[in-house]
Structure formats: structure tokens, C-alpha cells
Design a protein around this motif. Structure first.
Motif, PDB file in Angstrom:
ATOM      1  N   ASP A   1     -10.137 -24.524   0.893  1.00  0.00           N
ATOM      2  CA  ASP A   1      -9.051 -23.618   0.521  1.00  0.00           C
ATOM      3  C   ASP A   1      -9.422 -22.153   0.726  1.00  0.00           C
ATOM      4  OD1 ASP A   1      -7.897 -25.604  -2.311  1.00  0.00           O
ATOM      5  OD2 ASP A   1      -7.441 -25.737  -0.190  1.00  0.00           O
ATOM      6  N   GLY A   2     -10.506 -21.877   1.435  1.00  0.00           N
ATOM      7  CA  GLY A   2     -10.891 -20.507   1.705  1.00  0.00           C
ATOM      8  C   GLY A   2     -11.689 -19.847   0.599  1.00  0.00           C
ATOM      9  N   TYR A   3     -12.224 -20.630  -0.313  1.00  0.00           N
ATOM     10  CA  TYR A   3     -13.040 -20.090  -1.395  1.00  0.00           C
ATOM     11  C   TYR A   3     -14.408 -20.733  -1.300  1.00  0.00           C
ATOM     12  CZ  TYR A   3     -14.088 -18.159  -5.990  1.00  0.00           C
ATOM     13  OH  TYR A   3     -14.639 -17.446  -7.023  1.00  0.00           O
ATOM     14  N   PRO A   4     -15.280 -20.152  -0.480  1.00  0.00           N
ATOM     15  CA  PRO A   4     -16.570 -20.793  -0.182  1.00  0.00           C
ATOM     16  C   PRO A   4     -17.584 -20.646  -1.312  1.00  0.00           C
ATOM     17  CG  PRO A   4     -16.432 -18.690   0.914  1.00  0.00           C
ATOM     18  CD  PRO A   4     -15.096 -18.912   0.238  1.00  0.00           C
ATOM     19  N   ALA A   5     -17.297 -21.244  -2.438  1.00  0.00           N
ATOM     20  CA  ALA A   5     -18.166 -21.144  -3.615  1.00  0.00           C
ATOM     21  C   ALA A   5     -19.380 -22.061  -3.490  1.00  0.00           C
ATOM     22  CB  ALA A   5     -17.382 -21.498  -4.868  1.00  0.00           C
ATOM     23  N   VAL A   6     -20.519 -21.554  -3.936  1.00  0.00           N
ATOM     24  CA  VAL A   6     -21.738 -22.355  -4.020  1.00  0.00           C
ATOM     25  C   VAL A   6     -22.096 -22.428  -5.504  1.00  0.00           C
ATOM     26  CG1 VAL A   6     -24.181 -22.490  -3.427  1.00  0.00           C
ATOM     27  CG2 VAL A   6     -22.538 -21.591  -1.753  1.00  0.00           C
ATOM     28  N   PRO A   7     -22.014 -23.597  -6.113  1.00  0.00           N
ATOM     29  CA  PRO A   7     -22.322 -23.702  -7.540  1.00  0.00           C
ATOM     30  C   PRO A   7     -23.753 -23.269  -7.844  1.00  0.00           C
ATOM     31  CG  PRO A   7     -21.319 -25.725  -6.713  1.00  0.00           C
ATOM     32  CD  PRO A   7     -21.653 -24.876  -5.523  1.00  0.00           C
ATOM     33  N   LEU A   8     -23.906 -22.436  -8.862  1.00  0.00           N
ATOM     34  CA  LEU A   8     -25.224 -21.990  -9.298  1.00  0.00           C
ATOM     35  C   LEU A   8     -25.614 -22.602 -10.631  1.00  0.00           C
ATOM     36  CD1 LEU A   8     -25.125 -18.181  -8.430  1.00  0.00           C
ATOM     37  CD2 LEU A   8     -26.269 -20.012  -7.177  1.00  0.00           C
ATOM     38  N   LEU A   9     -24.658 -22.681 -11.557  1.00  0.00           N
ATOM     39  CA  LEU A   9     -24.964 -23.192 -12.890  1.00  0.00           C
ATOM     40  C   LEU A   9     -23.672 -23.590 -13.587  1.00  0.00           C
ATOM     41  CD1 LEU A   9     -27.098 -23.507 -15.226  1.00  0.00           C
ATOM     42  CD2 LEU A   9     -26.473 -21.187 -15.895  1.00  0.00           C
ATOM     43  N   SER A  10     -23.703 -24.702 -14.264  1.00  0.00           N
ATOM     44  CA  SER A  10     -22.597 -25.133 -15.106  1.00  0.00           C
ATOM     45  C   SER A  10     -23.213 -25.795 -16.326  1.00  0.00           C
ATOM     46  CB  SER A  10     -21.696 -26.118 -14.356  1.00  0.00           C
ATOM     47  OG  SER A  10     -20.642 -26.542 -15.209  1.00  0.00           O
ATOM     48  N   THR A  11     -23.089 -25.158 -17.489  1.00  0.00           N
ATOM     49  CA  THR A  11     -23.736 -25.673 -18.695  1.00  0.00           C
ATOM     50  C   THR A  11     -23.010 -25.186 -19.939  1.00  0.00           C
ATOM     51  OG1 THR A  11     -25.843 -25.873 -19.876  1.00  0.00           O
ATOM     52  CG2 THR A  11     -25.375 -23.747 -18.856  1.00  0.00           C
ATOM     53  N   SER A  12     -23.227 -25.857 -21.032  1.00  0.00           N
ATOM     54  CA  SER A  12     -22.696 -25.423 -22.326  1.00  0.00           C
ATOM     55  C   SER A  12     -23.834 -25.091 -23.286  1.00  0.00           C
ATOM     56  CB  SER A  12     -21.809 -26.518 -22.933  1.00  0.00           C
ATOM     57  OG  SER A  12     -22.569 -27.689 -23.147  1.00  0.00           O
ATOM     58  N   LYS A  13     -25.081 -25.100 -22.750  1.00  0.00           N
ATOM     59  CA  LYS A  13     -26.252 -24.844 -23.597  1.00  0.00           C
ATOM     60  C   LYS A  13     -27.181 -23.828 -22.948  1.00  0.00           C
ATOM     61  CE  LYS A  13     -26.093 -29.168 -25.976  1.00  0.00           C
ATOM     62  NZ  LYS A  13     -26.824 -29.999 -26.860  1.00  0.00           N
ATOM     63  N   THR A  14     -27.973 -23.170 -23.790  1.00  0.00           N
ATOM     64  CA  THR A  14     -28.970 -22.231 -23.293  1.00  0.00           C
ATOM     65  C   THR A  14     -30.199 -22.998 -22.826  1.00  0.00           C
ATOM     66  OG1 THR A  14     -30.197 -21.917 -25.359  1.00  0.00           O
ATOM     67  CG2 THR A  14     -28.214 -20.552 -25.039  1.00  0.00           C
ATOM     68  N   VAL A  15     -31.150 -22.269 -22.266  1.00  0.00           N
ATOM     69  CA  VAL A  15     -32.402 -22.855 -21.812  1.00  0.00           C
ATOM     70  C   VAL A  15     -33.190 -23.474 -22.969  1.00  0.00           C
ATOM     71  CG1 VAL A  15     -33.768 -20.739 -21.969  1.00  0.00           C
ATOM     72  CG2 VAL A  15     -34.326 -22.422 -20.236  1.00  0.00           C
ATOM     73  N   MET A  16     -32.911 -23.057 -24.202  1.00  0.00           N
ATOM     74  CA  MET A  16     -33.561 -23.612 -25.392  1.00  0.00           C
ATOM     75  C   MET A  16     -32.670 -24.625 -26.100  1.00  0.00           C
ATOM     76  SD  MET A  16     -36.692 -22.474 -26.068  1.00  0.00           S
ATOM     77  CE  MET A  16     -37.059 -22.903 -24.384  1.00  0.00           C
ATOM     78  N   ASP A  17     -31.664 -25.148 -25.381  1.00  0.00           N
ATOM     79  CA  ASP A  17     -30.773 -26.196 -25.869  1.00  0.00           C
ATOM     80  C   ASP A  17     -29.867 -25.752 -27.017  1.00  0.00           C
ATOM     81  OD1 ASP A  17     -29.910 -28.786 -25.231  1.00  0.00           O
ATOM     82  OD2 ASP A  17     -30.951 -29.630 -26.957  1.00  0.00           O
ATOM     83  N   GLU A  18     -29.610 -24.447 -27.116  1.00  0.00           N
ATOM     84  CA  GLU A  18     -28.661 -23.940 -28.115  1.00  0.00           C
ATOM     85  C   GLU A  18     -27.251 -24.057 -27.539  1.00  0.00           C
ATOM     86  OE1 GLU A  18     -30.716 -19.968 -29.798  1.00  0.00           O
ATOM     87  OE2 GLU A  18     -30.572 -20.094 -27.620  1.00  0.00           O
ATOM     88  N   GLU A  19     -26.272 -24.353 -28.375  1.00  0.00           N
ATOM     89  CA  GLU A  19     -24.876 -24.340 -27.941  1.00  0.00           C
ATOM     90  C   GLU A  19     -24.477 -22.903 -27.630  1.00  0.00           C
ATOM     91  OE1 GLU A  19     -22.645 -26.854 -27.472  1.00  0.00           O
ATOM     92  OE2 GLU A  19     -24.159 -28.357 -28.006  1.00  0.00           O
ATOM     93  N   ILE A  20     -23.805 -22.691 -26.510  1.00  0.00           N
ATOM     94  CA  ILE A  20     -23.343 -21.345 -26.164  1.00  0.00           C
ATOM     95  C   ILE A  20     -22.179 -20.992 -27.079  1.00  0.00           C
ATOM     96  CG2 ILE A  20     -22.206 -19.953 -24.388  1.00  0.00           C
ATOM     97  CD1 ILE A  20     -23.853 -21.552 -22.336  1.00  0.00           C
ATOM     98  N   ALA A  21     -22.269 -19.822 -27.717  1.00  0.00           N
ATOM     99  CA  ALA A  21     -21.222 -19.351 -28.625  1.00  0.00           C
ATOM    100  C   ALA A  21     -20.815 -17.944 -28.207  1.00  0.00           C
ATOM    101  CB  ALA A  21     -21.726 -19.347 -30.067  1.00  0.00           C
ATOM    102  N   TYR A  22     -19.550 -17.756 -27.911  1.00  0.00           N
ATOM    103  CA  TYR A  22     -19.053 -16.453 -27.495  1.00  0.00           C
ATOM    104  C   TYR A  22     -18.816 -15.555 -28.702  1.00  0.00           C
ATOM    105  CZ  TYR A  22     -18.366 -18.749 -23.046  1.00  0.00           C
ATOM    106  OH  TYR A  22     -18.572 -19.446 -21.893  1.00  0.00           O
ATOM    107  N   PRO A  23     -19.091 -14.255 -28.566  1.00  0.00           N
ATOM    108  CA  PRO A  23     -18.873 -13.330 -29.684  1.00  0.00           C
ATOM    109  C   PRO A  23     -17.382 -13.142 -29.942  1.00  0.00           C
ATOM    110  CG  PRO A  23     -19.491 -12.117 -27.713  1.00  0.00           C
ATOM    111  CD  PRO A  23     -19.616 -13.578 -27.387  1.00  0.00           C
ATOM    112  N   ALA A  24     -17.043 -12.927 -31.191  1.00  0.00           N
ATOM    113  CA  ALA A  24     -15.637 -12.722 -31.571  1.00  0.00           C
ATOM    114  C   ALA A  24     -15.458 -11.347 -32.214  1.00  0.00           C
ATOM    115  CB  ALA A  24     -15.195 -13.832 -32.520  1.00  0.00           C
ATOM    116  N   ASN A  25     -16.347 -10.400 -31.860  1.00  0.00           N
ATOM    117  CA  ASN A  25     -16.326  -9.070 -32.463  1.00  0.00           C
ATOM    118  C   ASN A  25     -15.131  -8.235 -32.041  1.00  0.00           C
ATOM    119  OD1 ASN A  25     -18.926 -10.212 -32.408  1.00  0.00           O
ATOM    120  ND2 ASN A  25     -19.866  -8.244 -32.788  1.00  0.00           N
ATOM    121  N   GLY A  26     -14.657  -8.433 -30.838  1.00  0.00           N
ATOM    122  CA  GLY A  26     -13.594  -7.598 -30.302  1.00  0.00           C
ATOM    123  C   GLY A  26     -13.170  -8.122 -28.947  1.00  0.00           C
ATOM    124  N   PRO A  27     -12.452  -7.297 -28.178  1.00  0.00           N
ATOM    125  CA  PRO A  27     -12.006  -7.724 -26.845  1.00  0.00           C
ATOM    126  C   PRO A  27     -13.188  -8.111 -25.957  1.00  0.00           C
ATOM    127  CG  PRO A  27     -10.948  -5.668 -27.494  1.00  0.00           C
ATOM    128  CD  PRO A  27     -12.001  -5.958 -28.523  1.00  0.00           C
TER     129      PRO A  27
END
Length: 139
Positions: free
Chosen positions: A24-50
Motif C-alpha cells: 500500500d505504499g507504506y514500506p514499514a520495517v517493524p522494529l519493536l512491538s511490546t507491552s512490557k519494558t526490558v525489565m518485564d514491567e507493564e508499560i503505563a502511560y502518564p495521565a498528567n496532562g495532554p
């Protein structure tokens, strides 16, 4: 056998999606897809603001190291050049080399060191928010 067939099916779908994205014209090369950090922590997004993205080029010269620190937000790292050794204290050390990607530890204090004779260059992308602390140095 059912699990193996499901795994093969999932790989086939992922391969097809990659081919489809490129077709489709989007020549993406996957680099990383994960829900955890290198130390196996769950990724949690900050909710402080925008939401806010901070992208930085980090250079660690031979023999240099970062301060001991944690991250208040998820951090995607791509090793552009060289090799960095990250010491996670009681959790051990990990070595990351050119071309590797990882989600850095958040709540586990760590120090990055360049033990080689060449500079290390990292692309650091912080998935941040207004008011959030990307880097939290040891007090």
C-alpha cells in the motif's frame, strides 16, 4: 497441535499484514512491538496532562555513564551506533548493540555505561505528557 496451528496462523497473518503495508505504499520495517519494558514491567502511560512525544539523540562517549535514574514515562530506545551496557542493580546488566530496540525500565533504577572505545548513539523517544518527568535522577 491446536496451539501450533494457531501460532502458524498468527505468523502468516502478521507476514501478510507486513506485505500489505508495503504493497500500500507504506514500506514499514517493524522494529519493536511490546507491552512490557526490558525489565518485564507493564508499560503505563502518564495521565498528567495532554500527550506529548519527546525524541532525543543521546550520545555516551567511551568511558562515560549516565546518572542513576528512572523514567516517569515509557521510553523507546533504538541503538543507532555502538554498544551500551545498562546496569539494573539487583536485576542484572544488559548489553544493547547497534540496531537493537527496547522499551527501557521505568520503575527500576539503572545506569547506562559505554565500556567500548567508540561513542554510543541512541534515539530515545519518550511517550510523555505535559507535566510528566521523562527522566528522574536519583536524589
Amino acid at each position: 497441535m491446536k496451539i501450533i496451528n494457531s501460532a502458524i496462523y498468527a505468523v502468516a497473518i502478521l507476514g501478510a499484514l507486513t506485505v500489505q503495508a508495503q504493497a500500500d505504499g507504506y514500506p514499514a520495517v517493524p522494529l519493536l512491538s511490546t507491552s512490557k519494558t526490558v525489565m518485564d514491567e507493564e508499560i503505563a502511560y502518564p495521565a498528567n496532562g495532554p500527550a506529548k512525544i519527546n525524541a532525543m539523540l543521546v550520545t555516551i562517549l567511551p568511558g562515560e555513564k549516565t546518572v542513576a535514574h528512572q523514567h516517569g514515562v515509557p521510553l523507546f530506545v533504538y541503538v543507532l551506533e555502538g554498544e551500551v551496557t545498562v546496569d539494573y542493580g539487583e536485576h542484572g546488566k544488559k548489553v544493547f548493540t547497534q540496531g537493537q530496540t527496547f522499551m527501557e525500565a521505568m520503575a527500576i533504577e539503572h545506569v547506562g555505561t559505554n565500556v567500548t572505545s567508540s561513542p554510543v548513539k541512541l534515539l530515545a523517544v519518550y511517550l510523555s505528557a505535559e507535566g510528566a518527568k521523562d527522566v528522574i535522577p536519583r536524589q
